[in-house]
Design a protein around this motif. Structure first.
Motif, PDB file in Angstrom:
ATOM      1  N   THR A  91       8.530 -13.562   2.653  1.00 54.37           N
ATOM      2  CA  THR A  91       8.495 -12.240   2.247  1.00 54.37           C
ATOM      3  C   THR A  91       8.384 -12.046   0.705  1.00 54.37           C
ATOM      4  O   THR A  91       9.046 -13.008  -0.183  1.00 54.37           O
ATOM      5  N   SER A  92       7.824 -11.046  -0.007  1.00 55.50           N
ATOM      6  CA  SER A  92       7.620 -10.802  -1.290  1.00 55.50           C
ATOM      7  C   SER A  92       8.074  -9.334  -1.576  1.00 55.50           C
ATOM      8  O   SER A  92       7.158  -8.561  -0.873  1.00 55.50           O
ATOM      9  N   PHE A  93       8.655  -8.817  -2.676  1.00 54.60           N
ATOM     10  CA  PHE A  93       8.677  -7.408  -2.660  1.00 54.60           C
ATOM     11  C   PHE A  93       8.202  -6.984  -3.914  1.00 54.60           C
ATOM     12  O   PHE A  93       8.169  -5.832  -4.310  1.00 54.60           O
ATOM     13  N   GLY A  94       7.283  -7.844  -4.471  1.00 51.50           N
ATOM     14  CA  GLY A  94       6.522  -7.478  -5.804  1.00 51.50           C
ATOM     15  C   GLY A  94       5.321  -7.210  -5.499  1.00 51.50           C
ATOM     16  O   GLY A  94       4.911  -6.982  -4.420  1.00 51.50           O
ATOM     17  N   PRO A  95       4.451  -6.807  -6.487  1.00 52.83           N
ATOM     18  CA  PRO A  95       3.180  -6.313  -6.270  1.00 52.83           C
ATOM     19  C   PRO A  95       2.164  -7.355  -5.652  1.00 52.83           C
ATOM     20  O   PRO A  95       1.183  -6.943  -5.173  1.00 52.83           O
ATOM     21  N   VAL A  96       2.494  -8.628  -5.894  1.00 53.15           N
ATOM     22  CA  VAL A  96       1.671  -9.810  -5.148  1.00 53.15           C
ATOM     23  C   VAL A  96       2.483 -10.660  -4.254  1.00 53.15           C
ATOM     24  O   VAL A  96       3.693 -10.857  -4.428  1.00 53.15           O
ATOM     25  N   TRP A  97       2.016 -10.763  -2.953  1.00 51.84           N
ATOM     26  CA  TRP A  97       2.630 -11.461  -1.894  1.00 51.84           C
ATOM     27  C   TRP A  97       2.858 -12.978  -2.420  1.00 51.84           C
ATOM     28  O   TRP A  97       1.819 -13.539  -2.939  1.00 51.84           O
ATOM     29  N   LYS A  98       3.927 -13.654  -2.189  1.00 54.96           N
ATOM     30  CA  LYS A  98       4.117 -15.189  -2.991  1.00 54.96           C
ATOM     31  C   LYS A  98       3.144 -16.109  -2.280  1.00 54.96           C
ATOM     32  O   LYS A  98       2.843 -17.093  -2.868  1.00 54.96           O
ATOM     33  N   SER A  99       2.621 -15.966  -0.965  1.00 60.60           N
ATOM     34  CA  SER A  99       1.754 -16.876  -0.414  1.00 60.60           C
ATOM     35  C   SER A  99       0.390 -16.845  -0.834  1.00 60.60           C
ATOM     36  O   SER A  99      -0.414 -17.789  -0.724  1.00 60.60           O
ATOM     37  N   VAL A 100       0.135 -15.896  -1.606  1.00 62.20           N
ATOM     38  CA  VAL A 100      -1.253 -15.873  -2.458  1.00 62.20           C
ATOM     39  C   VAL A 100      -1.035 -16.395  -3.759  1.00 62.20           C
ATOM     40  O   VAL A 100      -2.115 -16.456  -4.749  1.00 62.20           O
ATOM     41  N   LEU A 101       0.056 -16.599  -4.411  1.00 64.45           N
ATOM     42  CA  LEU A 101       0.054 -16.961  -5.711  1.00 64.45           C
ATOM     43  C   LEU A 101      -0.329 -18.542  -5.925  1.00 64.45           C
ATOM     44  O   LEU A 101      -0.181 -19.253  -5.125  1.00 64.45           O
TER      45      LEU A 101
ATOM     46  N   ALA B 164       0.808  -1.305   0.105  1.00 71.20           N
ATOM     47  CA  ALA B 164      -0.326   0.012  -0.024  1.00 71.20           C
ATOM     48  C   ALA B 164       0.839   1.295   0.011  1.00 71.20           C
ATOM     49  O   ALA B 164       0.459   2.306  -0.644  1.00 71.20           O
ATOM     50  N   LEU B 165       2.134   1.357   0.619  1.00 64.96           N
ATOM     51  CA  LEU B 165       3.108   2.394   0.837  1.00 64.96           C
ATOM     52  C   LEU B 165       3.870   2.413  -0.391  1.00 64.96           C
ATOM     53  O   LEU B 165       4.846   3.302  -0.202  1.00 64.96           O
ATOM     54  N   THR B 166       4.244   1.529  -1.223  1.00 68.47           N
ATOM     55  CA  THR B 166       5.233   1.563  -2.144  1.00 68.47           C
ATOM     56  C   THR B 166       4.528   1.652  -3.667  1.00 68.47           C
ATOM     57  O   THR B 166       3.691   1.361  -3.735  1.00 68.47           O
ATOM     58  N   GLU B 167       5.279   2.606  -4.252  1.00 65.74           N
ATOM     59  CA  GLU B 167       5.104   3.233  -5.650  1.00 65.74           C
ATOM     60  C   GLU B 167       4.701   1.823  -6.608  1.00 65.74           C
ATOM     61  O   GLU B 167       5.580   0.915  -6.397  1.00 65.74           O
ATOM     62  N   PRO B 168       3.985   1.959  -7.243  1.00 62.28           N
ATOM     63  CA  PRO B 168       3.702   0.830  -8.123  1.00 62.28           C
ATOM     64  C   PRO B 168       4.800   0.257  -9.108  1.00 62.28           C
ATOM     65  O   PRO B 168       5.107  -0.633  -9.484  1.00 62.28           O
ATOM     66  N   ALA B 169       5.502   1.130  -9.571  1.00 62.70           N
ATOM     67  CA  ALA B 169       6.550   1.138 -10.307  1.00 62.70           C
ATOM     68  C   ALA B 169       7.617   0.620  -9.844  1.00 62.70           C
ATOM     69  O   ALA B 169       8.512  -0.464 -10.264  1.00 62.70           O
ATOM     70  N   VAL B 170       8.135   0.902  -8.395  1.00 71.70           N
ATOM     71  CA  VAL B 170       8.899   0.288  -7.479  1.00 71.70           C
ATOM     72  C   VAL B 170       8.641  -1.249  -7.410  1.00 71.70           C
ATOM     73  O   VAL B 170       9.349  -2.125  -7.145  1.00 71.70           O
ATOM     74  N   LEU B 171       7.207  -1.470  -6.913  1.00 73.48           N
ATOM     75  CA  LEU B 171       6.635  -2.756  -6.802  1.00 73.48           C
ATOM     76  C   LEU B 171       7.157  -3.818  -8.030  1.00 73.48           C
ATOM     77  O   LEU B 171       7.492  -4.807  -7.872  1.00 73.48           O
ATOM     78  N   ARG B 172       6.793  -3.147  -9.301  1.00 71.82           N
ATOM     79  CA  ARG B 172       6.921  -4.162 -10.540  1.00 71.82           C
ATOM     80  C   ARG B 172       8.405  -4.173 -10.639  1.00 71.82           C
ATOM     81  O   ARG B 172       8.861  -5.497 -10.818  1.00 71.82           O
TER      82      ARG B 172
END
Length: 473
Positions: free
Chosen positions: A463-473, A437-445
């Motif tokens: 932990t995941s640093f992308g736009p989607v948390w790995k535990s929900v993939l 929620a607090l990280t810019e979309p471009a940075v997430l991508r």
């Protein structure tokens, strides 16, 4: 059947007795310091980098998630598994194959399983130490994974600033050696610094080369009652300049509520300042590699405090009780837990906004969550604030929606002031939603693309640093 196959293969890798099925895992591996106990499908205890690589490949083949864990002394959830069917807990406690000290370069190549206390005990004979000072006793691997800072970061920097090289196992089992252990090396991208602080998402760190520092030959501390909150930052500025310049190793701040909790824990609430605690107290420490015969730190600190007292910036101070003062500082968290549920916020602010954060957060909490006791403390000198709250035992427990609103409110204030919502604890499972929620979309991508290069099968960590948390993939 699939898990049985994995357990048999893991047993061949680690050796008999070093692989445990989920129901037989000892509680100490599953119970973190602050959160509820976790659960795992298995526990594996490798002793070499090669064994770690083989286990990562096994997990990838069986579509399991490998959760690395160091000494399990931290306050974040990234080392605690939560899925009894998918999570394999890997403890680094047996990774102790390397301990190579170079006295000329003042470096240490060391395996991830060594504890900080062990490292510094061995180095003390050589007059050196790894100067990341914490109240806990973490493993080297855990410190690297979360880029810890500690109470003396002001002088020595964090773990990343003191890491010259590391070895890590990536998500498909590839062993990567990053850096050469040199003080100066611009012969490529410093990827080792990318892995430090990645909470295990980019690779499982198995060893590192650390930069060492001379042990201080003397230290002097004071617990200070400033004349007002407005006097705090000018005091800091004067401490960092003038005759104390270069000798300040810690500049900590403690609210009255935090200090009171530590004093009550030790059964002596009226011990300091005649029982009249200031609204905010300061812990100032000086250190030097020079002997007292060359430079008397206690006399220097006393003279500085006398000048500040005469100028009206300081109203009282406790000198000559260094061990007591630091014991109180490190006892705050335990003291707060005696009063109720501790809700921790690990924030970092520009120093010019530090006191404003305290003011705005206190006002917002008073209006929205008046039951919460604000008991902030932390590393004022480097902008770090443990904005801890105590939810009293007498108050109705917070539900998930209330907790989310509480966290988002504090983080929003911090963000508006140009601060960070995670100063040094890292991004564990409990912060994933706030991070996105607090990280810019471009940075997430971009972060997700980097993570996919290191761990394409999403095998490592919680932990995941992308736009989607790995535990929900």
């Amino acid at each position: 059947m699939l898990m049985d196959e994995f357990l048999r293969a893991a047993d061949e890798v680690c050796g008999a007795g070093f692989v445990v099925a989920g129901p037989a895992i000892e509680p100490r591996y599953l119970q973190p310091a602050r959160y509820a106990a976790g659960q795992a499908a298995a526990l594996v205890r490798p002793s070499t980098t090669a064994q770690v690589a083989a286990l990562v490949k096994l997990c990838a083949r069986h579509e399991l998630i490998l959760v690395p864990q160091g000494a399990h002394t931290g306050l974040v959830q990234a080392g605690t598994p939560t899925d009894a069917s998918m999570h394999v807990l890997l403890t680094t406690e047996r990774l102790r194959e390397v301990f190579e000290f170079d006295p000329l370069d003042r470096t240490l190549r060391v395996s991830a399983g060594y504890r900080l206390s062990e490292v510094n005990e061995r180095l003390a004979a050589h007059g050196l130490w790894f100067p990341i000072d914490l109240s806990a006793d973490p493993s080297i691997g855990g410190m690297l994974a979360h880029n810890t800072g500690g109470t003396r970061m002001l002088r020595y920097g964090d773990v990343r600033a003191n890491t010259l090289a590391l070895t890590a196992v990536l998500g498909e089992g590839q062993v990567l050696h990053l850096g050469r252990g040199l003080q100066k090396d611009n012969a490529g991208l410093a990827l080792q610094h990318l892995l430090v602080g990645s909470s295990g998402a980019l690779g499982l760190i198995t060893e590192a080369t650390l930069k060492l520092h001379p042990l201080p030959r003397q230290q002097a501390s004071a617990l200070i009652a400033p004349a007002s909150l407005e006097a705090v930052m000018p005091l800091y500025q004067r401490a960092m300049a003038g005759e104390l310049a270069g000798m300040v190793s810690a500049f900590e701040g403690m609210s009255a509520a935090a200090l009171q909790a530590a004093l009550h824990l030790r059964g002596d609430p009226g011990r300091l300042f005649g029982g009249q605690l200031p609204a905010y107290a300061l812990l100032l420490e000086l250190s030097s590699e020079l002997p007292a015969a060359s430079l008397d730190l206690h006399a220097l600190l006393q003279r500085w405090l006398e000048c500040e007292f005469e100028a009206g910036a300081v109203v009282d101070a406790v000198l000559g009780a260094d061990d007591t003062v630091w014991s109180l500082r490190h006892g705050i968290s335990e003291g707060l837990r005696e009063q109720g549920r501790v809700i921790g916020f690990d924030l970092s602010l520009p120093r010019r906004h530090f006191m404003r954060m305290r003011e705005l957060a206190g006002a917002w909490l008073g209006a929205e969550f008046p039951q919460a006791l604000v008991a902030d403390f932390g590393h004022l000198g480097d902008g770090g604030m443990h904005c801890n709250l105590v939810w009293p035992k007498s108050a109705p427990p917070l539900d998930n929606e209330q907790m989310a609103r509480l966290r988002s409110g504090i983080y929003a204030i911090c963000a508006d002031l140009g601060g960070s919502f995670s100063a040094e604890h890292g991004i564990g499972p409990s912060l994933q939603a706030d991070y996105r929620a607090l990280t810019e979309p471009a940075v997430l991508r971009l972060s997700g693309q980097v993570e996919s290069l290191f761990d394409p099968r999403q095998t490592l960590g919680l932990t995941s640093f992308g736009p989607v948390w790995k535990s929900v993939l």
